[in-house]
Design a protein around this motif. Structure first.
Motif, short mmCIF file in Angstrom:
data_model
loop_
_atom_site.label_atom_id
_atom_site.label_comp_id
_atom_site.label_asym_id
_atom_site.label_seq_id
_atom_site.Cartn_x
_atom_site.Cartn_y
_atom_site.Cartn_z
N ALA A 157 -7.32 0.67 -8.10
CA ALA A 157 -6.65 1.50 -9.10
C ALA A 157 -6.10 2.79 -8.51
O ALA A 157 -5.21 3.41 -9.11
CB ALA A 157 -7.62 1.83 -10.24
N SER A 210 -2.37 -4.35 -6.94
CA SER A 210 -2.39 -2.89 -6.83
C SER A 210 -1.14 -2.37 -6.15
O SER A 210 -0.48 -1.43 -6.62
CB SER A 210 -3.63 -2.44 -6.07
N VAL A 236 -2.30 2.99 -7.96
CA VAL A 236 -1.61 2.96 -9.25
C VAL A 236 -1.66 4.34 -9.90
O VAL A 236 -0.65 4.84 -10.42
CB VAL A 236 -2.23 1.90 -10.18
N ALA A 286 0.68 6.59 -8.13
CA ALA A 286 2.07 6.35 -8.52
C ALA A 286 2.38 6.94 -9.88
O ALA A 286 3.47 7.48 -10.12
CB ALA A 286 2.36 4.85 -8.51
N LEU A 287 1.43 6.83 -10.80
CA LEU A 287 1.64 7.38 -12.14
C LEU A 287 1.81 8.89 -12.09
O LEU A 287 2.68 9.45 -12.77
CB LEU A 287 0.46 7.01 -13.04
N LEU A 344 2.11 -3.19 -8.31
CA LEU A 344 2.20 -2.37 -9.52
C LEU A 344 2.53 -0.92 -9.19
O LEU A 344 3.38 -0.31 -9.85
CB LEU A 344 0.88 -2.46 -10.28
N SER A 345 1.89 -0.38 -8.17
CA SER A 345 2.15 1.01 -7.82
C SER A 345 3.58 1.20 -7.30
O SER A 345 4.25 2.19 -7.63
CB SER A 345 1.14 1.50 -6.78
N LEU A 356 2.23 5.60 -0.86
CA LEU A 356 1.64 4.37 -1.36
C LEU A 356 1.32 3.38 -0.24
O LEU A 356 0.20 2.86 -0.15
CB LEU A 356 2.58 3.73 -2.38
N SER A 373 6.13 -0.73 -8.11
CA SER A 373 7.00 -0.93 -9.26
C SER A 373 7.12 0.35 -10.08
O SER A 373 8.21 0.72 -10.54
CB SER A 373 6.45 -2.06 -10.14
N ILE A 374 6.00 1.05 -10.27
CA ILE A 374 6.02 2.31 -11.02
C ILE A 374 6.86 3.35 -10.29
O ILE A 374 7.69 4.03 -10.88
CB ILE A 374 4.59 2.83 -11.23
N SER A 375 6.68 3.44 -8.99
CA SER A 375 7.37 4.46 -8.22
C SER A 375 8.87 4.20 -8.13
O SER A 375 9.67 5.13 -8.11
CB SER A 375 6.79 4.55 -6.81
#
Length: 235
Positions: free
Chosen positions: A26, A109, A29, A32-33, A112-113, A47, A115-117
């Motif tokens: 996590a 992990s 992630v 990145a958030l 997803l991270s 990341l 993709s967010i960034s």
């Protein structure tokens, strides 16, 4: 082999081990958030660095060293070796179980991270990090499964290896890069998406060398594990 694989999964998927693995997974992630849409520079410098130099090796270390480590601590390894089966049929399910526990967390992990960034619109980048993390998780699992069979303190030796060899020496000695799993991962990521890790100052190794190196390391340590199990005095 299937029964041993399922049994090994149950052993490795203990409550506390899974909680620790998921907590580690996590971290990128959350980073990145909080980092927002930092773009490729954030992916490169934060990341991917976090995943390859800490999260991925630590997750696989925790899972793979326990594959045989639990058997040694509980004195149950003899129950496996008494069966008249080739030793590779014991090793293969153990390595497969370690990969099964660690790889999905590492891949999800990282994907997803990233993709967010990158605001979720970079399919090639997602494929690159997923492939790289899967390669790294599988290779590390082979190494750390062997370590867990060699010594009951493999977790601490593995931490020292990750921090000193992979985290320090491989970044300052050019020759050592060709013996670094982290370098294999980064090279594959860059090969799939050339926009990631594109800074020439990083000095990534050639992609064929990375792929061959990962295959050699995986095969070598699985073979060493089989040999160790065949020749050791099982308590």
């Amino acid at each position: 082999m299937t029964a041993l694989y399922v049994l090994s999964l149950r052993q490795l998927a203990g409550k506390w081990r899974l909680l620790i693995i998921l907590a580690l997974g996590a971290l990128p992630v959350v980073s990145a958030l909080f980092g927002g849409s930092g773009g490729r520079s954030f992916v490169d410098d934060t990341l991917l660095a976090m995943m390859t130099f800490a999260i991925m090796p630590f997750i696989t270390l925790g899972a793979a060293t326990a594959a045989f480590g639990n058997e040694l601590e509980d004195n149950t390894l003899s129950n496996l070796t008494l069966n008249p089966v080739p030793r590779w049929k014991i090793v293969a399910p153990k390595v497969a179980a370690a990969i099964t526990v660690s790889a999905p967390v590492v891949v999800v992990s990282a994907a997803l991270s990233v993709s967010i960034s990158l605001s979720g619109d970079e399919g090639k980048a997602l494929a690159a990090v997923a492939a790289g993390m899967l390669l790294g998780a599988a290779t590390y699992s082979a190494v750390f499964t062997w370590a867990g069979l060699m010594n009951t303190r493999a977790l601490w030796y593995g931490l020292a290896y990750v921090l000193f060899w992979e985290g320090t020496l491989a970044n300052i000695a050019n020759g050592v890069k060709y013996l670094s799993i982290q370098q294999y991962v980064l090279s594959v990521v860059h090969a799939i998406d050339g926009n990631l890790l594109s800074d020439p100052g990083r000095g990534l190794i050639e992609t064929p060398a990375a792929v061959i190196g990962a295959a050699v390391v995986f095969t070598l340590f699985v073979t060493l594990t089989v040999y160790r199990l065949r020749t050791m005095d099982v308590p």
